[in-house]
Design an enzyme around this catalytic site. Structure first.
Site, PDB file in Angstrom:
ATOM      1  N   LYS A 129       5.905   9.620 -29.489  1.00 18.79           N
ATOM      2  CA  LYS A 129       6.118   9.635 -28.038  1.00 18.79           C
ATOM      3  C   LYS A 129       7.592   9.900 -27.715  1.00 18.79           C
ATOM      4  O   LYS A 129       8.474   9.559 -28.513  1.00 18.79           O
ATOM      5  CB  LYS A 129       5.643   8.330 -27.409  1.00 18.79           C
ATOM      6  CG  LYS A 129       6.497   7.155 -27.720  1.00 18.79           C
ATOM      7  CD  LYS A 129       6.253   5.970 -26.796  1.00 18.79           C
ATOM      8  CE  LYS A 129       7.261   4.904 -27.180  1.00 18.79           C
ATOM      9  NZ  LYS A 129       7.585   3.888 -26.319  1.00 18.79           N
TER      10      LYS A 129
ATOM     11  N   LYS B  10       9.810  -2.443 -33.563  1.00 19.17           N
ATOM     12  CA  LYS B  10      11.231  -2.698 -33.254  1.00 19.17           C
ATOM     13  C   LYS B  10      11.855  -3.610 -34.307  1.00 19.17           C
ATOM     14  O   LYS B  10      13.014  -3.436 -34.669  1.00 19.17           O
ATOM     15  CB  LYS B  10      11.377  -3.318 -31.867  1.00 19.17           C
ATOM     16  CG  LYS B  10      11.084  -2.333 -30.740  1.00 19.17           C
ATOM     17  CD  LYS B  10      11.303  -2.980 -29.385  1.00 19.17           C
ATOM     18  CE  LYS B  10      10.886  -2.067 -28.256  1.00 19.17           C
ATOM     19  NZ  LYS B  10      10.843  -2.767 -26.976  1.00 19.17           N
TER      20      LYS B  10
ATOM     21  N   LYS C  81      13.494   6.730 -25.279  1.00 24.48           N
ATOM     22  CA  LYS C  81      14.918   6.610 -24.943  1.00 24.48           C
ATOM     23  C   LYS C  81      15.769   6.377 -26.182  1.00 24.48           C
ATOM     24  O   LYS C  81      16.955   6.658 -26.183  1.00 24.48           O
ATOM     25  CB  LYS C  81      15.134   5.407 -24.008  1.00 24.48           C
ATOM     26  CG  LYS C  81      14.737   5.621 -22.570  1.00 24.48           C
ATOM     27  CD  LYS C  81      15.015   4.338 -21.784  1.00 24.48           C
ATOM     28  CE  LYS C  81      13.860   4.034 -20.857  1.00 24.48           C
ATOM     29  NZ  LYS C  81      13.725   2.636 -20.490  1.00 24.48           N
TER      30      LYS C  81
HETATM   31  P1  TYM Z   1      10.201   1.151 -20.638  1.00 28.17           P
HETATM   32  O1  TYM Z   1      11.527   0.937 -20.022  1.00 28.17           O
HETATM   33  O2  TYM Z   1      10.161   1.453 -22.093  1.00 28.17           O
HETATM   34  O3  TYM Z   1       9.443   2.338 -19.918  1.00 28.17           O
HETATM   35  C1  TYM Z   1       9.203   2.390 -18.527  1.00 28.17           C
HETATM   36  C2  TYM Z   1       7.836   2.993 -18.274  1.00 28.17           C
HETATM   37  O4  TYM Z   1       7.760   4.302 -18.821  1.00 28.17           O
HETATM   38  C3  TYM Z   1       6.583   4.428 -19.625  1.00 28.17           C
HETATM   39  N1  TYM Z   1       6.866   5.372 -20.735  1.00 28.17           N
HETATM   40  C4  TYM Z   1       6.146   6.482 -20.992  1.00 28.17           C
HETATM   41  N2  TYM Z   1       5.070   7.015 -20.387  1.00 28.17           N
HETATM   42  C5  TYM Z   1       4.576   8.170 -20.893  1.00 28.17           C
HETATM   43  N3  TYM Z   1       5.113   8.822 -21.965  1.00 28.17           N
HETATM   44  C6  TYM Z   1       6.207   8.321 -22.610  1.00 28.17           C
HETATM   45  N4  TYM Z   1       6.727   8.967 -23.640  1.00 28.17           N
HETATM   46  C7  TYM Z   1       6.767   7.102 -22.124  1.00 28.17           C
HETATM   47  N5  TYM Z   1       7.820   6.342 -22.504  1.00 28.17           N
HETATM   48  C8  TYM Z   1       7.857   5.284 -21.655  1.00 28.17           C
HETATM   49  C9  TYM Z   1       6.344   3.014 -20.147  1.00 28.17           C
HETATM   50  O5  TYM Z   1       4.988   2.846 -20.555  1.00 28.17           O
HETATM   51  C10 TYM Z   1       6.694   2.190 -18.932  1.00 28.17           C
HETATM   52  O6  TYM Z   1       5.602   2.103 -18.046  1.00 28.17           O
HETATM   53  N6  TYM Z   1       8.292  -3.433 -21.381  1.00 28.17           N
HETATM   54  C11 TYM Z   1       8.507  -2.403 -20.373  1.00 28.17           C
HETATM   55  C12 TYM Z   1       9.317  -2.902 -19.198  1.00 28.17           C
HETATM   56  C13 TYM Z   1       8.717  -4.089 -18.513  1.00 28.17           C
HETATM   57  C14 TYM Z   1       7.519  -4.096 -17.745  1.00 28.17           C
HETATM   58  C15 TYM Z   1       7.396  -5.418 -17.217  1.00 28.17           C
HETATM   59  C16 TYM Z   1       6.572  -3.119 -17.440  1.00 28.17           C
HETATM   60  C17 TYM Z   1       9.269  -5.331 -18.445  1.00 28.17           C
HETATM   61  N7  TYM Z   1       8.472  -6.133 -17.654  1.00 28.17           N
HETATM   62  C18 TYM Z   1       6.342  -5.778 -16.413  1.00 28.17           C
HETATM   63  C19 TYM Z   1       5.489  -3.478 -16.628  1.00 28.17           C
HETATM   64  C20 TYM Z   1       5.381  -4.799 -16.123  1.00 28.17           C
HETATM   65  C21 TYM Z   1       9.277  -1.245 -21.021  1.00 28.17           C
HETATM   66  O7  TYM Z   1       9.932  -1.422 -22.009  1.00 28.17           O
HETATM   67  O8  TYM Z   1       9.219  -0.084 -20.325  1.00 28.17           O
END
Ligand code: TYM
Length: 335
Positions: A198, A117, A201
């Protein structure tokens, strides 16, 4: 899927852009399954994480509310689970600060997501660097046992475990050590336009199917999806693009991957794509309809989120007071 029960679960998603089928298959689907298996689920919308990247402040409240509606639309039930917005529970920022004091800067600069990032941003805010510490606070405040995530979050989870151990060693046992719950088959759903990356978003809309995509966009995107060389499905020789499409197919149709690959063996890629598009339109319609229904009544959504924040704060504040005590901070007289 072998599911645990009676465990404290926390997971979260950032309200950035529209959530996609990667988020759903890699994470949300498991949250709902864990909820329905009798676990104690906290589902959080990570707005404080989202503002570490460039974003539009004017539309952000609405984006946040859409993510809340979406989580409920995929099956998180606010009567069973605690659904809340991160910034509504101030304990997260305070706990994150306390944890930064024991976080080595070198561990933060080594994080893969930080490096990726940071490369894309003109100036890198300290918030982006501290992102994993805030995430550790999110998890540790709830004495979380299990964190269902996609593969891209496992390094952050390992970081949270290390921090929990370090705090416990230094100040006395305060935190439960969380573990990740990752479903191997769907841990990394790939981009439709580049199956070596992957689904994300922040990528172009053509690379992903949004959970709230207009039904007419779905067949178009699937038809345009990149395929491997060749023209027909050969289950013995599947490339990354077909593997990705068939994984999406298998998970949405609740069938084993092998069965789906055999079912389409010898058939042209266009046939698979057309069946997949139909399946996605069918499976995503109820999610989209339910989210739209919920978004009709912002007042009711806000009431649900206020209730979630209150329940979350009760849990989080308990751990936060223990953290402050263990770290030797003088508590105010009334605490
Ligand atoms: P975020 O918002 O990017 O994504 C939410 C969840 O979706 C999963 N994910 C995927 N799984 C499979 N294939 C993909 N292409 C894919 N893209 C996203 C992510 O692994 C995630 O589980 N940092 C985290 C948010 C967060 C969080 C937390 C998660 C903040 N605090 C505490 C767990 C515990 C994030 O950016 O997720």
């Amino acid at each position: 899927m072998d599911l645990p029960s009676n465990k404290r679960i926390l997971s979260a998603a950032q309200p950035t852009g529209e959530a996609h089928i990667g988020n759903y298959l890699g994470a949300f689907k498991q949250w709902v399954a864990l909820q329905d298996a009798g676990n104690d689920v906290c589902a959080m919308i990570a707005d404080l994480h989202a503002i570490t990247a460039p974003y539009d402040a004017a539309t952000f409240p609405n984006t946040t509310l859409r993510m809340a509606a979406l989580l409920m639309a995929v099956g998180l039930d606010p009567k069973k689970s605690v659904v809340f917005i991160q910034s509504h529970v101030p304990a997260h920022t305070e706990a994150a600060w306390l944890l930064t004091t024991i976080t080595p800067v070198g561990d933060l600069t080594r994080m893969t997501q930080y490096k990726d990032k940071a490369k894309k941003q003109k100036t890198v805010g300290a918030g982006l660097l501290n992102y994993p510490t805030l995430m550790a606070a999110d998890i540790l405040l709830y004495q979380t046992e299990i964190v269902p995530v996609g593969e891209d979050q496992t390094q952050h989870l390992e970081f949270a475990r290390t921090l929990a151990r370090k705090f416990n060693r230094q100040f006395g046992k305060t935190f439960t050590e969380p573990r990740a719950f990752v479903l191997e088959e769907t841990a990394r759903i790939m981009s439709l336009t580049d199956p070596t990356r992957k689904m994300s978003k922040s990528d172009l809309p053509a690379s992903r199917i949004g959970l709230l995509d207009d039904p007419s966009a779905i067949p178009r995107k699937i038809r345009a999806a990149v395929t491997d060389s060749g023209t027909a499905v050969n289950p013995k020789k599947l490339g990354p693009a077909l593997t990705n499409l068939l994984t999406i197919f298998a998970t949405f149709s609740e069938k084993p991957f092998r069965d789906v690959a055999e079912e389409y063996a010898g058939l042209g890629y266009a046939v698979v794509k057309s069946a997949l598009a139909d399946l996605l339109v069918d499976r995503l319609a109820p999610i989209r309809n339910r989210a739209e229904e919920l978004l009709w009544d912002h007042g009711e959504l806000q009431r649900i989120l206020a209730d979630g924040a209150e329940r979350a704060a009760t849990l989080a504040n308990k751990t936060l007071v223990t953290m402050r005590k263990r770290m030797g901070l003088l508590l105010p007289q009334n605490e």
